[in-house]
Design a protein around this motif. Structure first.
Motif, short mmCIF file in Angstrom:
data_model
loop_
_atom_site.label_atom_id
_atom_site.label_comp_id
_atom_site.label_asym_id
_atom_site.label_seq_id
_atom_site.Cartn_x
_atom_site.Cartn_y
_atom_site.Cartn_z
N LEU A 3 0.84 -1.20 0.00
CA LEU A 3 0.00 0.00 0.00
C LEU A 3 0.87 1.24 0.00
CD1 LEU A 3 -2.16 -1.28 2.98
CD2 LEU A 3 -2.83 -1.35 0.58
N PRO A 4 0.56 2.24 -0.84
CA PRO A 4 1.32 3.49 -0.80
C PRO A 4 1.00 4.25 0.48
CG PRO A 4 -0.51 3.67 -2.34
CD PRO A 4 -0.51 2.25 -1.84
N ALA A 5 2.01 4.87 1.05
CA ALA A 5 1.83 5.63 2.29
C ALA A 5 2.86 6.77 2.33
CB ALA A 5 1.99 4.73 3.51
N GLY A 6 2.51 7.93 1.75
CA GLY A 6 3.43 9.05 1.74
C GLY A 6 4.67 8.71 0.95
N ASP A 7 5.85 8.89 1.57
CA ASP A 7 7.10 8.59 0.89
C ASP A 7 7.58 7.16 1.17
OD1 ASP A 7 7.88 8.91 3.52
OD2 ASP A 7 9.36 10.46 3.12
N HIS A 8 6.67 6.31 1.62
CA HIS A 8 6.95 4.91 1.91
C HIS A 8 5.88 4.02 1.27
CE1 HIS A 8 9.72 6.47 4.88
NE2 HIS A 8 10.06 5.25 5.24
N ALA A 9 6.16 2.73 1.28
CA ALA A 9 5.17 1.71 0.96
C ALA A 9 5.01 0.85 2.21
CB ALA A 9 5.64 0.84 -0.20
N ILE A 10 3.79 0.47 2.50
CA ILE A 10 3.53 -0.47 3.58
C ILE A 10 3.41 -1.85 2.94
CG2 ILE A 10 1.97 -1.19 5.43
CD1 ILE A 10 1.00 1.77 5.52
N ALA A 11 4.34 -2.72 3.28
CA ALA A 11 4.32 -4.08 2.75
C ALA A 11 3.69 -4.98 3.80
CB ALA A 11 5.74 -4.54 2.43
N LEU A 12 2.54 -5.57 3.44
CA LEU A 12 1.90 -6.55 4.30
C LEU A 12 2.44 -7.92 3.90
CD1 LEU A 12 -1.79 -5.30 4.24
CD2 LEU A 12 -0.18 -5.17 6.14
N LEU A 13 2.99 -8.61 4.87
CA LEU A 13 3.63 -9.90 4.61
C LEU A 13 2.84 -11.01 5.30
CD1 LEU A 13 7.33 -8.82 5.31
CD2 LEU A 13 6.10 -8.83 3.12
#
Length: 165
Positions: A128-138
């Motif tokens: 998921l995109p989140a600002g200047d990061h990506a949230i990786a659900l593992l």
């Protein structure tokens, strides 16, 4: 007024505030063409038991995450007290990140750091995109836990130890 200030544009004060929250440190790693590739990630958290999910946040500028995201399996190691040098090595921008790191690979390609308090055998569930990061659900497919092994703690831009109470 209670002294709350607007967030400055440069982000330095916000990074300092984030550093007030202690976190554990993980290594997210896999074999690529027989060579270990990995990175340190301190923005790690448990998400769900059903299905079994954890998350890590990865900077959009990461050059390592694009190599890892497509792997069948990712090894997530929750680093232990004394893994300071391992964390610093896995955080390097250049050079062999695994020089001096004691690791093992699982048959599906996840790479794990010896001496860690937890090993999680994972695959990418969603990103998921989140600002200047990506949230990786593992998604977790297998695990090994050593609950008596103290974790590596990062707080205030330094490694710390938990105190027994």
């Amino acid at each position: 007024m209670i002294g709350i200030e607007p967030v400055p544009a440069d982000g330095a004060q916000l990074r300092q505030a984030f550093g007030c929250f202690p976190s554990g440190v993980t290594a997210v790693c896999a074999l690529i063409d027989g060579v270990p590739v990995g990175m340190a990630a301190s923005s790690f958290t448990s998400v769900s038991v059903t299905p079994p999910l954890v998350s890590v946040c990865v900077q959009d500028t990461s050059t390592t995450w694009p190599k890892l995201r497509g792997r069948t399996r990712l090894g997530v190691s929750v680093l232990a007290e004394g893994h300071d040098a391992v964390c610093l090595s896995l955080s390097r921008k250049t050079g062999d990140r695994f020089a001096g790191v004691d690791w093992v690979a699982a048959p599906d390609g996840g790479v794990f750091v010896h001496g860690s308090s937890v090993w999680l055998d994972c695959s990418l569930h969603a990103e998921l995109p989140a600002g200047d990061h990506a949230i990786a659900l593992l998604e977790i497919h297998g695990l090994r836990a050593e609950p008596d092994t103290a974790p590596l703690v990062f707080h205030g831009s330094r490694f710390r130890r938990l105190a027994a109470v």
